[in-house]
Design an enzyme around this catalytic site. Structure first.
Site, PDB file in Angstrom:
ATOM      1  N   HIS A   1      -9.512   1.295   5.277  1.00 31.35           N
ATOM      2  CA  HIS A   1      -8.221   1.518   5.954  1.00 31.35           C
ATOM      3  C   HIS A   1      -8.422   2.540   7.071  1.00 31.35           C
ATOM      4  CE1 HIS A   1      -4.049   2.557   6.683  1.00 31.35           C
ATOM      5  NE2 HIS A   1      -3.713   1.478   6.010  1.00 31.35           N
TER       6      HIS A   1
ATOM      7  N   GLU B   1      -6.676   4.932   7.980  1.00 30.30           N
ATOM      8  CA  GLU B   1      -6.378   6.318   7.589  1.00 30.30           C
ATOM      9  C   GLU B   1      -7.563   6.947   6.861  1.00 30.30           C
ATOM     10  OE1 GLU B   1      -2.631   5.476   5.682  1.00 30.30           O
ATOM     11  OE2 GLU B   1      -1.748   5.036   7.644  1.00 30.30           O
TER      12      GLU B   1
ATOM     13  N   LYS C   1       0.089   4.230  -0.204  1.00 28.77           N
ATOM     14  CA  LYS C   1      -0.534   5.409   0.414  1.00 28.77           C
ATOM     15  C   LYS C   1      -0.332   6.634  -0.495  1.00 28.77           C
ATOM     16  CE  LYS C   1      -0.067   3.158   4.829  1.00 28.77           C
ATOM     17  NZ  LYS C   1       0.085   3.251   6.280  1.00 28.77           N
TER      18      LYS C   1
ATOM     19  N   SER D   1       3.777  -2.171  10.336  1.00 30.25           N
ATOM     20  CA  SER D   1       5.219  -2.278  10.555  1.00 30.25           C
ATOM     21  C   SER D   1       5.792  -3.647  10.188  1.00 30.25           C
ATOM     22  CB  SER D   1       5.569  -1.900  12.003  1.00 30.25           C
ATOM     23  OG  SER D   1       5.253  -0.537  12.238  1.00 30.25           O
TER      24      SER D   1
ATOM     25  N   ASN E   1       0.874  -1.180   0.000  1.00 27.90           N
ATOM     26  CA  ASN E   1       0.000   0.000   0.000  1.00 27.90           C
ATOM     27  C   ASN E   1       0.908   1.225   0.000  1.00 27.90           C
ATOM     28  OD1 ASN E   1      -1.755   2.075   0.506  1.00 27.90           O
ATOM     29  ND2 ASN E   1      -2.380   1.372   2.552  1.00 27.90           N
TER      30      ASN E   1
ATOM     31  N   GLU F   1      -5.101  -4.624  10.789  1.00 25.21           N
ATOM     32  CA  GLU F   1      -4.053  -3.617  10.949  1.00 25.21           C
ATOM     33  C   GLU F   1      -4.313  -2.815  12.220  1.00 25.21           C
ATOM     34  OE1 GLU F   1      -2.180  -2.629   6.840  1.00 25.21           O
ATOM     35  OE2 GLU F   1      -3.812  -1.239   7.226  1.00 25.21           O
TER      36      GLU F   1
ATOM     37  N   GLY G   1       2.995   2.285  10.792  1.00 22.33           N
ATOM     38  CA  GLY G   1       3.990   3.335  10.629  1.00 22.33           C
ATOM     39  C   GLY G   1       4.782   3.656  11.879  1.00 22.33           C
TER      40      GLY G   1
END
Ligand code: 13P
Length: 257
Positions: A93, A95, A12, A214, A10, A168, A174
């Site tokens: 997701h 985000e 992003k 991660s 991904n 996730e 991250g």
């Protein structure tokens, strides 16, 4: 793992055409790791250029709108990303949920639109640090997933080929700190049980469950050894062919990693 491990990058909001050489390198390397299914979800602007050149990897989108078309300035439909060469879409997701206020109901509607456009769906779920620390992670993820997936009678018949779940945990994305293998094992087991409840024993047992947060070449081997981990959804480490394919190598042959 009954199905081939599925390793999805991904990107992003990273990548201009300067990144096409990296995608090419990933595609070439994927041809040497046929035991693993490798895919990339670049920004919308790179879907077509990567798809046009790719010989091995599948290309996907990171989101799509829930309607087929209309007056939605700046939005992109499932049919449009399919037309650009996407074969799958990442939905729900964290985000998107955080930055754009996406609710479970909206994510469910997007999944319906994606399936109708012939796309495969990677449905994301995951709890915040606060939820984990309060002991509510399992209940949260089960509820989020159940509400984000379309009801079983609205899923495609070949659901195990068209749907994949990505767990996730938000606190692992991250941060450089992946979830522990015990945490991953527990949550993937719970997700598997939920899938069997929702989809029935046959389909529920076959849908792949990816871990994301991660994942790096140096922890991938341990993560892929966890029961019910069918692959990985990789952010930062998917931006270079070296690190991304290091992860694919760990999935391809544990003895080589
Ligand atoms: P990182 O691999 O950078 O933690 O990102 C994970 C992720 O959000 C993939 O969708």
């Amino acid at each position: 793992m009954t199905r081939r491990p599925y390793i999805v990058g991904n990107w992003k909001m990273h990548g201009t055409r300067a990144m096409l050489s990296e995608a090419r390198a990933i595609d070439r390397a994927a041809q040497r790791h046929m035991k693993v299914e490798v895919a990339l979800a670049p920004p919308y602007t790179l879907i077509h250029p990567i798809h046009r050149e790719a010989e091995q990897i599948a290309v996907g989108a990171q989101d799509c709108h829930h309607e087929d078309g209309g007056a939605h300035t700046g939005d992109i439909s499932a049919a449009m990303v399919a037309d650009a060469g996407a074969s799958f879409v990442i939905l729900g997701h964290s985000e998107r949920r955080q930055d754009h206020g996406e609710t479970d109901a909206l994510v469910r509607a997007k999944a319906g639109a994606a399936f109708a456009a012939g796309l495969r769906v990677i449905m994301c779920c995951g709890e915040s640090l606060q939820t984990r620390e309060s002991g509510g992670a399992v209940a949260f993820v089960r509820a989020q997933l159940a509400a984000s997936l379309p009801p079983a009678d609205q899923l495609p018949a070949e659901v195990a080929d068209r749907l994949c779940i990505a767990y996730e945990p938000i606190w692992a994305i991250g941060t450089g700190v992946a979830a522990t293998t015990d945490d991953i094992s527990e949550m993937h087991g719970e997700i598997r049980a939920l899938l069997v409840e929702l989809l029935g024993a046959d389909h529920g047992a076959e849908v792949r469950i990816l871990y994301g947060g991660s994942v790096k070449p140096d922890n991938a081997h341990a993560i892929f050894a966890v029961p019910e981990v069918g692959g990985a959804l990789v952010g930062g480490a998917s931006l270079t062919a070296d690190s991304f394919m290091g992860i694919a190598l760990a999935a391809s042959d544990p003895l080589e990693s």
